[in-house]
Write an enzyme that holds these catalytic residues in place. Structure first.
Site, mmCIF file in Angstrom:
data_model
loop_
_atom_site.group_PDB
_atom_site.id
_atom_site.type_symbol
_atom_site.label_atom_id
_atom_site.label_comp_id
_atom_site.label_asym_id
_atom_site.label_seq_id
_atom_site.Cartn_x
_atom_site.Cartn_y
_atom_site.Cartn_z
ATOM 1 C CB VAL A 11 -0.958 -0.021 1.217
ATOM 2 C CG1 VAL A 11 -1.655 1.312 1.396
ATOM 3 C CG2 VAL A 11 -1.989 -1.128 1.057
ATOM 4 C CB CYS A 260 -6.833 -7.882 2.062
ATOM 5 S SG CYS A 260 -5.505 -6.733 1.723
ATOM 6 C CE LYS A 320 -5.597 -9.718 -6.903
ATOM 7 N NZ LYS A 320 -6.529 -8.634 -6.741
HETATM 8 C C1 UDX Z 1 -8.978 -6.950 -1.588
HETATM 9 C C2 UDX Z 1 -10.028 -5.872 -1.899
HETATM 10 O O1 UDX Z 1 -10.639 -6.152 -3.177
HETATM 11 C C3 UDX Z 1 -9.395 -4.492 -1.901
HETATM 12 O O2 UDX Z 1 -10.382 -3.501 -2.101
HETATM 13 C C4 UDX Z 1 -8.708 -4.282 -0.545
HETATM 14 O O3 UDX Z 1 -8.061 -3.037 -0.519
HETATM 15 C C5 UDX Z 1 -7.707 -5.393 -0.272
HETATM 16 O O4 UDX Z 1 -8.364 -6.664 -0.346
HETATM 17 P P1 UDX Z 1 -7.041 -8.200 -2.966
HETATM 18 O O5 UDX Z 1 -6.828 -9.025 -1.735
HETATM 19 O O6 UDX Z 1 -5.872 -7.624 -3.665
HETATM 20 O O7 UDX Z 1 -8.020 -6.963 -2.646
HETATM 21 O O8 UDX Z 1 -7.773 -9.128 -4.044
HETATM 22 P P2 UDX Z 1 -9.242 -9.383 -4.579
HETATM 23 O O9 UDX Z 1 -9.253 -9.191 -6.036
HETATM 24 O O10 UDX Z 1 -10.273 -8.657 -3.807
HETATM 25 O O11 UDX Z 1 -9.388 -10.960 -4.291
HETATM 26 C C6 UDX Z 1 -9.333 -11.492 -2.966
HETATM 27 C C7 UDX Z 1 -9.592 -12.989 -2.975
HETATM 28 O O12 UDX Z 1 -10.926 -13.275 -3.349
HETATM 29 C C8 UDX Z 1 -8.696 -13.764 -3.964
HETATM 30 O O13 UDX Z 1 -8.257 -14.944 -3.334
HETATM 31 C C9 UDX Z 1 -9.632 -14.086 -5.112
HETATM 32 O O14 UDX Z 1 -9.271 -15.257 -5.785
HETATM 33 C C10 UDX Z 1 -10.954 -14.243 -4.384
HETATM 34 N N1 UDX Z 1 -12.141 -13.987 -5.232
HETATM 35 C C11 UDX Z 1 -12.368 -12.733 -5.717
HETATM 36 C C12 UDX Z 1 -13.019 -15.020 -5.503
HETATM 37 O O15 UDX Z 1 -12.837 -16.159 -5.059
HETATM 38 N N2 UDX Z 1 -14.128 -14.745 -6.267
HETATM 39 C C13 UDX Z 1 -14.403 -13.511 -6.770
HETATM 40 O O16 UDX Z 1 -15.431 -13.354 -7.444
HETATM 41 C C14 UDX Z 1 -13.472 -12.474 -6.498
#
Ligand code: UDX
Length: 438
Positions: A11, A260, A320
């Site tokens: 961040v 997160c 991801k």
């Molecule tokens: C997240 C929030 O989106 C962001 O706003 C915050 O500041 C930090 O946390 P991030 O952890 O970078 O961001 O990734 P994100 O794209 O949100 O995905 C988080 C997890 O959810 C991943 O493991 C992803 O695979 C999973 N996910 C996401 C799903 O399983 N299904 C979805 O539809 C979306």
């Protein structure tokens, strides 16, 4: 404006680079001399699309600098952003000791008026604590204000999320501080929501838990789809086109991971309990997330019977796509679980191999240099992260190299019918039973 960012992690570094890009003069402080050295040499310790060029450009333009000295940071910035880690503790609550330490360090160096901003994700009421800590350690009469300005960036699209945010949340109770904050964000075209500090802090936890709730919701639906023969992708489309619901974050899969969501949901549960109003809905969100992971493993066990000595390919190690981050990665958990049952795992990830190599499980698996190499001789393929590269692998080539044609698609990346056409037994998430063309 002159700005200081304390903590040059995900961040902090991205925020610093984007503020510099917007024309501000930014000094990033980090207490890790090695990290500062790396950054001064123009190297970025993380893979984040667009970040390296942004850092290089702004360092060259002298709008972005790095130091290890907090004192220099307090001197430089009119506004000081705290972006240090807030790691989880065993009971789910947040370890705020880094924030508290930075607050004390800022306090002892405070001379004239400064705004101190909490950028790190923190439980509600942390800002009040930061303010009282600074007041206690600062020289009497020194003026300052504390503001909460949560960050909503996603890894993999952090620069874009910062440059073009959906909204900017600024929580504070001093007009002087709020005016400076509004000035910082003038170059960014986005709605600004001004609130009190507690509301701003709560917005961050509430936003992340709502997104996690959406994921667990669709994952729970995916199990019902499997039991009933429905297709979760169709269901997600059918409900997601309702504007009140929205299609985003309705991708069923192995569950959420990363640095997160798991941490923030646990922290929100912990703070709600401390406040005397336990948020039990979020406990169910966690339970579904774990159940989804276990269900996926059960599916592999059910199909392969015994995992011991089975040659298994795993595509994806990052939590991801478009990141090299393996922290709390569900893909890594999958690998660990398979290895624990004696499977011989060969894994491949387009960007996360170097970070994965540092994990204890790395010594127990093979790392391949391409998706097809990983799949060569495999008795089953497990797709754990939905990298675009995996979707473009030629299925006839894949069929050719694998020993037995079995695919467990934990991210619904492939088309089940196409996979079946190429002779694969395919199992996705929420897409009925194993698809097999006779
Ligand atoms: C997240 C929030 O989106 C962001 O706003 C915050 O500041 C930090 O946390 P991030 O952890 O970078 O961001 O990734 P994100 O794209 O949100 O995905 C988080 C997890 O959810 C991943 O493991 C992803 O695979 C999973 N996910 C996401 C799903 O399983 N299904 C979805 O539809 C979306």
């Amino acid at each position: 404006m002159k700005l200081t960012i304390i903590g040059s992690g995900y961040v902090g570094l991205t925020t610093g680079a984007c503020f510099a890009e917007a024309g501000h003069h930014v000094l990033c402080v980090d207490n890790d001399p090695k990290k500062v050295e790396t950054l001064l040499a123009g190297e970025i310790p993380i893979y984040e699309p667009g970040l390296e060029s942004l850092v290089k450009k702004n360092v060259a333009a002298r709008r972005l600098r790095f130091t290890t000295a907090t004192e220099e940071g307090v001197e430089h910035g009119e506004v000081l952003f705290i972006a240090v880690p807030t790691p989880p503790q065993p009971d789910g609550s947040v370890d705020l000791s880094f924030i508290e330490k930075v607050a004390r360090e800022i306090a002892v160096h405070l001379g004239s008026y400064r705004v101190i901003v909490d950028k790190s994700t923190v439980p509600v009421k942390t800002g009040e604590r930061v303010a009282s800590t600074i007041r206690r350690y600062a020289k009497p009469g020194v003026e300052f204000d504390v503001v909460s300005n949560p960050e909503f960036l996603r890894e993999g699209s952090a620069v874009e999320d910062l440059m073009k945010p959906d909204r900017i949340v600024i929580g504070g109770n001093s007009d002087r501080a709020l005016a400076l904050m509004q000035k910082i964000y003038e170059p960014f075209v986005a709605p600004v929501l001004v609130t009190d500090i507690n509301s701003a802090e709560l917005i961050k936890h509430a936003a992340n838990s709502f997104l996690a709730l959406k994921i667990s919701y669709i994952n729970a639906i995916s199990e019902i789809c499997e039991m009933s023969g429905a297709d979760v992708l169709k269901v997600a489309e059918g409900i997601g086109t309702d504007k009140r619901i929205g299609r985003a974050f309705l991708n069923a899969g192995l569950g959420y991971g990363g640095s997160c969501f798991p941490k923030d949901i646990a922290a929100f549960i912990a703070i709600s309990r401390q406040l005397g109003t336990p948020f039990t809905l979020l406990e169910e969100v966690q339970r579904i997330n774990e159940h989804q992971f276990q269900r996926f493993l059960d599916g592999i066990r059910e199909a392969l019977w015994v995992l011991k000595e089975k040659k298994l390919a795993v595509w994806g190690l990052a939590f991801k796509p478009n990141t090299d981050d393996v922290r709390s990665s569900v893909a890594i958990r999958v690998v660990e679980a398979l290895v624990a049952e004696g499977a011989e795992v060969t894994a491949y990830d387009p960007k996360a191999m170097d970070k994965a190599r540092l994990l204890p499980v790395a010594s127990k698996i093979k790392l391949a240099s391409s998706p097809l190499e990983a799949a060569t001789g495999a008795e089953a393929l497990i797709i754990a992260t939905e990298w675009a590269e995996f979707a473009s692998v030629d299925l006839s080539d894949l069929r050719e190299v694998m020993r037995t044609p079995l695919i467990f698609d934990g991210r619904n990346l492939l088309d089940p019918v196409a996979a079946a056409d190429f002779g694969f037994q395919y199992r996705g998430i929420g897409r009925g039973a194993v698809v097999e063309r006779s």
